[in-house]
Enzyme design. Sequence first.
Site, PDB file in Angstrom:
ATOM      1  CG  PHE A  53       9.208  -2.835  13.928  1.00  0.00           C
ATOM      2  CD1 PHE A  53       8.209  -2.354  13.473  1.00  0.00           C
ATOM      3  CD2 PHE A  53       9.729  -4.102  13.968  1.00  0.00           C
ATOM      4  CE1 PHE A  53       7.453  -3.261  12.451  1.00  0.00           C
ATOM      5  CE2 PHE A  53       8.904  -4.967  12.995  1.00  0.00           C
ATOM      6  CZ  PHE A  53       7.944  -4.449  12.178  1.00  0.00           C
ATOM      7  CB  THR A 102       0.648   2.110   2.074  1.00  0.00           C
ATOM      8  OG1 THR A 102       0.085   3.561   1.864  1.00  0.00           O
ATOM      9  CG2 THR A 102       0.995   1.345   0.703  1.00  0.00           C
ATOM     10  CD  GLU A 117       6.648   6.228  15.530  1.00  0.00           C
ATOM     11  OE1 GLU A 117       6.770   5.347  16.417  1.00  0.00           O
ATOM     12  OE2 GLU A 117       7.509   6.750  14.612  1.00  0.00           O
TER      13      GLU A 117
END
Lengths: 326, 745
Positions: free
Chosen positions: B233, B625, B696
Amino acid sequence: MNQFSYVRPASLKAAIDAVAKDNTARFIAGGTNLLDLMKSGVVIPEKLVDINRLPLKDIQLNGNTLHIGALALNSELAAHELVTTHHPLLSQALLAGASQQLRNMATVGGNMMQRTRCTYFYDTTMPCNKRSPNSGCGAIGGINRMHAIFGASESCIAVHPSDMCVALAALDATVLVTGPKGNRRIPFTDFHRLPGNTPQLDNNLAKGELITAVEIPANAYTKNVYYLKVRDRASYAFALVSVAAALDISNNVIRSARLAMGGVAHKPWRLYDAEKALAGKAPTEENFRHAADIALQSAKAYTHNQFKTGLSVNSIQTALLKAASV
Amino acid sequence: MKKQQTGQSMDRVDGRLKVTGGAKYFADHQLPELLYAALVCSSISNGTIKSINTTKALRAPGVQDVISHLNAPPVPGYKNSDPNAKDGLKIFKDNRIYSNGQPVAIVLANTMERAVHAASLVEVQYNQETHYTDMNANMGKAFQNNRMKDYTRGEADAWKKAPVTIDATYSLPLEVHNPMELAGIIAHWDTPDTLVLYAKTQGVKNVQDTIKRLFQIPEQNITVHSQFVGGGFGMALRVWPLEIATIVAAKKVRKPVKLVITRDQMFTLVGYRPNAVQRLSLGATADGKLTGITHEAVAVTSPYEDFTEGIVSMSKFMYACPNVTTRYKLVPLNISTPIWMRGPGEATGAFALESAIDELSYKLNIDPLELRVLNHADTDPEKDLPFSSKYLKEAYQLGAEKIGWSNRKAAPRSMQEDGMLVGYGMSSGTFGAFRGKATVSATLKADGSLILQSAAADIGPGTATAMVQIAADVTGIAPAKIKFMLGESAYPFAPQQGGSSTVSTLGSAVTDACKALQQKLAGLAISHVPAFKNAAPETIIFEDGQLLRAGQSEKISYETILQQQQLPEVNVVATSQSGEERKKYSMYSFSVHFTKVHVHPATGVVRIKHIVSVADAGTIVNAKTARSQMIGGVVGGIGMALTEEAVMDHRFGRFVNNNYADYHVPVNADTPPTDVYFINKKDPYINPMGSKGMGEIALIGFAAAVSNAVYHATGKRVRDLPITPDKVLDEKGYQQWKLENKMST
């Protein structure tokens, strides 16, 4: 973590002896709190006395009294038919606590013995009278959003974190203990202490005493009950406030009520005055509000937990409404 | 033609390894004579170390050494640095303490438990100085960094002259990445100038480069392994002092050393999303056209580095507004340096901008969705360029349809169900669609299998899987015969996995490498295969792993060429990067988030009931995914909106909720059904795949979609994240409205 020795006695007497005769020894059952405390350096036992093999797991009716062995797991107890049938409030409170994984390890006795989650208690660089008497209270002048609004002292404003205990306090349970001097029974509401000048003492157990069982007497709170837990996260979070509400309603009259709160005091906090105010009244929103207002009369908030007073009023009222509408 | 692989929901190539425990993360590695490390961290927030007493620690069982600034081998790269340069914390260089939790010593022992215990026995004395950790109390120290100058388009602060205005302040707390996998490293000096590292990193090449600079040893002497990363992250986008400390320690004891830090240390040693206060001011005409946007932000940084990010970026180009002003300042405090956290600054900024737009919509009495469409930027007003692709309007429409936006009643606090106040909220997000430079090695084996290698990372999105799909489409080789290898510094260069750029950057390099490989095979065929003799290269067609000649029936498979030539393999290495297209077009990904929330009227508890997120991220390479990545970002957004906040006691400069129990990342019960949709239209310019980034935008804007829904449900605007029950109630904890009959039952 300190090096420690580990014993697993086969009998109650051996277990009690092991702790009563050694100041550095501690009982361990599920370990869901003690291990954290040891890793944080808050509790540094030199001997762990594992009681998991003691025959204290039974959950049964003795006459009309529900007998719960101290080693019954929180998850087993929550799902047990005797509990869901006779004391559904306890089941609700258990399921509101921790996570399934923790409930699978945590025992009834261990749940009662868990320490506060006050951050100043856990951080050994900070002041905390509970961890280190006379070092001061970090929370009073610090971050106290999670802290007590009832029964706190200038020494300590920590809260007891349990949900299960809130229900047991409401249900007039009794704690059975065995110690070096024999057996005794402690009313559940007298088991935990208020902090006063001795916040290092969470409860009234004497050295070497071990909880063997909790008993709940028969009662009429089998239907109109509700455990409301208000928390920052939907699961796996300690209560901002919680309310255990139990009503015995007949012909639209409350014959008796039981109310207790969690997240607001150093012990599960029974709302006796509010209970009295409800007895003989109709289960209406106004009466619930009135009882809630009475309950909060003795509240005292700190810098960051002012919201808990109003939230408690709303939560008591909500829990009573929910209990009444079942 | 074979089935197109790009766009399919292919299972992760490493999924089985991950779910069976076969995937080896950095801490899973064991080396002979390995020592375990634990850090001793400062309990003061500003000052100097007076003394360190290691007597008890060194006497503890199994302890090998305690290393601090008093006895650490020098880090050669520290020497030349300017003492006044804000270029980072130089661990063990001197006795200066800048922040609470700063490492002051590292303890080495033969088990982890012994190291941790011995660390608790190290006695450190300090000269304590006054510390400053509270941003609000230190606003006077705010300064501007040269990277983030004031921006004005048109007239400065034009919002003030508008007939309808919003002027509001929004605050976001300090957030901590908190991936499940703890930070750390294994360091092993093979020889005095040869170093092997097992790292948790978002880029092995970045680690190699940093170590090369600091320890002044040749790049080829530094081997970095990072096959699997248990979540990043953003926190693994740089080499932290804890890693340098481990490498220094390993150097001193000449044995391999493993450090895995503790959860509380994750709050002070590996960065965080900086807390920020933002003032967002909007001006609009009565019919809803924006005439002025001013976005001012103040965020925290450390004493020794200026960390900036794109907090005010989105306000410059998201809406067609002639007059935009942004200002951005930093407040240096006695805390560690922040680092990008998913969505980074754009997510912070989007909360303010998209909340303010929502506030404006109520003031104008225009639907918030309609207001956004009304002010849609058809071209980039900041760069004055066309967008390479932008399907934001389609995303708005799709999201609105899927959440049932038409059921929403306009007035706040006008909807109820099941005793709950009901609110609908929406917002948008955007993030630059980047393409960096990467190199891929492609090796075709004689058995027809294809090995691709690049020093990329996979922190979870499924990088190798996507690359296999891209390579399969270019080469026609079946995915099962393609292997993409990453996470090794020995492989050709790839940038860090960050900024939503991996598929774009690496996928382009994979494409180019596969094409180069085909050309090499064509060359072999032209030289050696009779049917292809003297063929012009441009007449050779590649189809399903075979070579064809235009207009002729002969075919030859890739492996047959190798087998006929008795070649064990053919290798090419290709480097790929963007070109002139980035000067001609403005490139962004876009997202739209819709939420439906329930708010309990008596307790203020907010529960999100339904989420619809739509991504305009170009071609979707792997639908499965990609969906997972969107959901992951949304969960991060739920945390930002409702639960996450690192709380500090400023008297001590210490965090009081530095653990998983008290720092609330969302759990499953906080995460409602989340429907993810993709526009899935190719961006014609950005890269060969037409794919834009998505990591993002999955999070950017989401928090505003929740706070806007909470406002719609309750009529209470919460501008201070996270939206905990106490903030929805009034300061005394009552609902600000009268409890309505039966609402709470």
